[in-house]
Enzyme design. Structure first.
Site, PDB file in Angstrom:
ATOM      1  N   ASP A 294     -35.015  21.564  64.395  1.00 35.96           N
ATOM      2  CA  ASP A 294     -34.748  21.809  65.818  1.00 35.96           C
ATOM      3  C   ASP A 294     -35.626  20.932  66.703  1.00 35.96           C
ATOM      4  OD1 ASP A 294     -33.177  23.717  64.707  1.00 35.96           O
ATOM      5  OD2 ASP A 294     -34.331  25.427  65.413  1.00 35.96           O
TER       6      ASP A 294
ATOM      7  N   GLU B 151     -27.264  23.971  56.955  1.00 38.63           N
ATOM      8  CA  GLU B 151     -27.969  25.113  57.566  1.00 38.63           C
ATOM      9  C   GLU B 151     -28.937  25.741  56.574  1.00 38.63           C
ATOM     10  OE1 GLU B 151     -28.460  25.376  60.786  1.00 38.63           O
ATOM     11  OE2 GLU B 151     -26.330  25.676  61.156  1.00 38.63           O
TER      12      GLU B 151
ATOM     13  N   SER C 210     -35.750  27.905  71.605  1.00 37.55           N
ATOM     14  CA  SER C 210     -37.195  27.909  71.300  1.00 37.55           C
ATOM     15  C   SER C 210     -37.744  26.491  71.232  1.00 37.55           C
ATOM     16  CB  SER C 210     -37.479  28.567  69.943  1.00 37.55           C
ATOM     17  OG  SER C 210     -36.972  29.844  69.917  1.00 37.55           O
TER      18      SER C 210
HETATM   19  C1  GLA Z   1     -33.512  27.823  62.882  1.00 35.51           C
HETATM   20  C2  GLA Z   1     -34.794  27.069  62.503  1.00 35.51           C
HETATM   21  C3  GLA Z   1     -34.482  25.711  61.874  1.00 35.51           C
HETATM   22  C4  GLA Z   1     -33.444  25.823  60.776  1.00 35.51           C
HETATM   23  C5  GLA Z   1     -32.252  26.670  61.216  1.00 35.51           C
HETATM   24  C6  GLA Z   1     -31.299  26.965  60.089  1.00 35.51           C
HETATM   25  O1  GLA Z   1     -32.853  27.165  63.914  1.00 35.51           O
HETATM   26  O2  GLA Z   1     -35.605  26.874  63.627  1.00 35.51           O
HETATM   27  O3  GLA Z   1     -35.664  25.124  61.413  1.00 35.51           O
HETATM   28  O4  GLA Z   1     -34.010  26.310  59.589  1.00 35.51           O
HETATM   29  O5  GLA Z   1     -32.652  27.919  61.759  1.00 35.51           O
HETATM   30  O6  GLA Z   1     -30.723  25.793  59.635  1.00 35.51           O
END
Ligand code: GLA
Length: 377
Positions: free
Chosen positions: A162, A24, A118
């Site tokens: 993501d 994360e 998103s």
């Molecule tokens: C959000 C961001 C990702 C990532 C996570 C944390 O989801 O969109 O790019 O950095 O937080 O791991």
């Protein structure tokens, strides 16, 4: 009520949310992550029209809006910016490729819950417009233009994880993604007899986007300081702990905590991949608990509600791992729970959460599913 109907859609797109098992706040630091697309999705119904406007209706919000395709401006209404941003970046790659269309959006994916609604929106819109107008975008372009839309129109300086998971997700597989060069491999997601359970705190502290951007800036600052002595490290995740220790006096205390978190979490993610290969799920679960500790104490992106749920999980027989998931400051925890215990666990932890915070938990037993795709009618 929708101001327009689509009785015969030209195209239906399904775009999933994602989970991340471990790794994360690592994607924008060039390390390893372990995400997967899930069976909670956004569905888009598209129809071409003979006009130069796009009309969009969200069933869940019961709101609609129109876009003049020749005049794309950021909007004050956040969800409009997903459409505006994606259209803007598609037109940059393929000028004049988008004509008038109607689109109805419905979803069973919770918003603001750390499951990447998103990216599901961005990639679903991009894939839909690509197919609707036969633009011929590559998957890699859909991933990066969706990320750019998030940066420039929505305002979160997110990493690539993501959008990558939403586009490249594969049923029953995790994606072991190296964010330094975007190389990846699929690894079987076999956690049996354990179930992947998400517990949505139903809180979304509004710090999420601003603190996210601040963490990213802190990491960039840390790397700049490291690079003064050690120019060979292109990514923070690759810096050895020993090097950080040597430079400790150069960093303010909080920055040092953030940097060590990143390096340790990347090592944990590599270790997680190794134990998963040996099917050592207990060790895998322990790494999840350690990840949470780092996110809460060193990276400081957790909150009381998430900490409570993970602490509860740690003392519950049958739960081998749990941690907060996604950007933080609310949203979901991810839990690996024995299949025989999962219903009782949901009942017990929901009661405890209600007593502690006066709030309801929303559980989701998720399965790992395919990435964004056209639904065949
Ligand atoms: C959000 C961001 C990702 C990532 C996570 C944390 O989801 O969109 O790019 O950095 O937080 O791991």
């Amino acid at each position: 009520m929708s101001p327009f109907q689509i009785s015969h859609p030209d195209l239906i797109i399904e775009s999933p949310g994602r989970i991340n098992l471990i790794g994360e706040h690592i994607d924008y630091n060039g390390g390893q992550v372990l995400p997967a697309a899930i069976n909670l999705k956004i569905r888009f119904f598209f129809e071409r029209t003979d006009s130069d406007v796009a009309k969009i209706y969200s069933k869940d919000l019961d709101q609609s809006f129109e876009i003049a395709l020749n005049n794309l401006q950021n909007s004050k209404t956040e969800w409009h910016n997903f459409f505006l941003g994606v259209i803007h970046f598609i037109l940059k790659i393929a000028p004049n490729s988008i004509k008038g269309f109607n689109c109805i959006v419905e979803s069973n994916l919770p918003f603001g819950a750390g499951v990447s609604s998103s990216a599901a929106l961005e990639c679903g819109i991009a894939k839909g417009l690509d197919l609707l107008f036969d633009i011929g975008l590559k998957d890699s372009e859909i991933i990066t233009l969706s990320r750019d839309a998030e940066h420039d129109f929505v305002g979160t300086k997110c990493g690539i994880m993501d959008q990558f998971a939403v586009v490249r997700g594969k049923k029953n597989f995790l994606i072991q993604l190296n964010c330094a060069d975007l190389s990846y491999k699929y690894v079987p997601a076999d956690f049996s007899p354990y179930t992947i359970l998400l517990l949505n705190t139903n809180v979304a502290h509004n710090l999420a986007s601003s603190e996210y951007n601040l963490r990213r800036q802190a990491c960039e600052k840390g790397l700049r300081i490291i690079n003064e002595k050690y120019p060979e490290y292109r990514f923070l995740a690759h810096v050895p702990l020993k090097v950080l220790e040597k430079l400790k006096s150069q960093f303010p205390e909080n920055l040092y905590k953030r940097l060590t978190y990143v390096v340790e979490e990347n090592l944990r993610t590599i270790a997680a991949g190794e134990v998963l290969e040996k099917n050592d799920l207990n060790s895998f679960g322990k790494l999840l608990f350690e990840s949470h500790k780092g996110l809460s104490k060193k990276y400081e992106v957790s909150c009381a509600e998430l900490d409570f749920l993970v602490q509860y999980a740690a003392s519950y027989e049958g739960v081998i791992g749990a941690r907060m998931m996604g950007g933080g400051f609310g949203g979901c925890t991810i839990n690996l729970v024995h299949g025989n215990k999962v219903d009782k666990y949901i009942k017990d932890i929901s009661e405890a959460y209600k007593t502690a915070f006066g709030l309801s938990l929303t559980p989701h037993k998720v399965s790992i599913d395919q990435g964004v795709h056209r639904m065949i009618l």
